[in-house]
Motif scaffolding. Sequence first.
Motif, mmCIF file in Angstrom:
data_model
loop_
_atom_site.group_PDB
_atom_site.id
_atom_site.type_symbol
_atom_site.label_atom_id
_atom_site.label_comp_id
_atom_site.label_asym_id
_atom_site.label_seq_id
_atom_site.Cartn_x
_atom_site.Cartn_y
_atom_site.Cartn_z
ATOM 1 N N SER A 83 0.820 -1.214 0.000
ATOM 2 C CA SER A 83 0.000 0.000 0.000
ATOM 3 C C SER A 83 0.855 1.266 0.000
ATOM 4 C CB SER A 83 -0.945 -0.004 1.204
ATOM 5 O OG SER A 83 -0.211 -0.074 2.409
ATOM 6 N N ARG A 87 0.614 4.119 -2.826
ATOM 7 C CA ARG A 87 0.365 5.514 -2.455
ATOM 8 C C ARG A 87 1.428 6.425 -3.077
ATOM 9 N NH1 ARG A 87 -0.017 4.667 2.478
ATOM 10 N NH2 ARG A 87 2.116 5.178 3.147
ATOM 11 N N ILE A 90 0.658 6.880 -6.827
ATOM 12 C CA ILE A 90 -0.430 7.824 -7.091
ATOM 13 C C ILE A 90 0.074 9.256 -6.960
ATOM 14 C CG2 ILE A 90 -2.647 8.689 -6.217
ATOM 15 C CD1 ILE A 90 -3.299 5.764 -5.448
ATOM 16 N N LEU A 124 -6.898 -0.626 -7.338
ATOM 17 C CA LEU A 124 -6.845 0.454 -6.366
ATOM 18 C C LEU A 124 -8.099 0.448 -5.500
ATOM 19 C CD1 LEU A 124 -5.472 3.478 -8.462
ATOM 20 C CD2 LEU A 124 -4.201 1.733 -7.209
ATOM 21 N N GLN A 128 -8.191 5.395 -2.829
ATOM 22 C CA GLN A 128 -7.066 5.695 -3.717
ATOM 23 C C GLN A 128 -7.552 6.243 -5.053
ATOM 24 O OE1 GLN A 128 -5.319 1.796 -3.621
ATOM 25 N NE2 GLN A 128 -3.855 2.321 -1.992
#
Length: 447
Positions: A83, A87, A90, A124, A128
Amino acid sequence: MSATVTPSPSIVPALQKETKAGNYFVSNYPPYSFWKPEFTEEALAALERPHVSGTPLGMYVHIPFCRKRCHFCYFKVYTDKDSSAIRGYIEALLTEMRLYADKPFVGGRKPNFVYFGGGTPSYLSADQLKQLTDGMKAMLPWDEVEEVTFECEPGTLTDHKLKTIRDLGVTRLSLGVENFDDHILEINGRAHHSKEIARAFAYARQVGFPQINIDLIAGMVEETDANWRECVRKTVELEPDSVTIYEMEIPFNTTIYRQMKAEGKLVAPVADWETKRGWVNYAFSELEKAGYKVASAYTAVKDPQRAKFVYRDRLWEGADLLSLGVASFGHIGGVHYQNEHDFEPYLTRVRSGQFPIWRALTPTAEERVIREFILQLKLGHVSRSYFVKKFGIEPLTQFADVIQRLKDWGFLNVEGDEIKLNRDGLLQVDRLLYEFFLPQHRTNRYA
């Protein structure tokens, strides 16, 4: 500016029977193997120029995460990211987009279409996805977007996530079904199972997506004629708004090819080309009986007025495409480009405030004509007046030798303004497109 073509006999060349390793599907021109790192400055220079008025702007966002890597997959995907890594990715996507948004080439333009591809965008979480799309819309608003496409793996979808995806503004949900048989799915490395297909489709219908697309692949490992017919029957039964069907190919960066190489095999363990084309033809025929219209070499649509492929059509007409993410392909101001091909180099470049462009190419005027002509030929028909108006060339003159050759082979006809492929030509369009390639582009690997 006419292509140099060496005439060949009017005898149709024999179809390659076995499926061997390599790229078959033509998605751009000139071939990717001609895009080079030494040309990246040309892409950067294009960003400093204003865009050509009237040219639509699209966005492609690559989400490279998957639950499993399919054995036939040739895209840049990762199955080992946690994760924290997701993150960070993104955040990098939004940082990259900010770099573009500040350039004269973008200069306040609004996207006409947006495409989330992968990998598995639906991997996702809902939070997210909201973080990513909220950030994108803050920089380049979506109020003029005609289409937002979102690729999904059925096993990653829940009713909550589907509602989130619809609320984001997605207009076409594309379900990567590929096959309805659990054994076929498992042996080909797919992560989902058949029961998840029906559940995801039902959820999607309830949520009310304007267009739900189903992807199928003809020629997966151990696929049989009976299995294929059952897949087509179940597809018709579901009544999706559109169906996309691809013929299995085995590019060099697939798990299947690595196994072939290790075993010293030249022929892939999948159906031969004649069988695959026969299966696609069967699917198209059954879909036509059910009221669908064949809209390209790979698609059938229930209602052409409702089921659109804006992303495809705009790109094939030369739209600008900002492509974000690792290994993604874009097209800005007449220059092709591809981003850094690996995860860490991509992140490093973006975090340091640099565009992560890895290789690029500026097509010549002749190559731009060829690109649009061959891509639009995948629709099964090309408008002569379109090319006269846009480029000032008459296709019947520009491509006289090749058009005559395809007519002699029984694949093509000219009807008024339209240059048309018949069904036999459409089913093998990718191999026919190479006839339009310039001589220097026919001998190298495509990718």
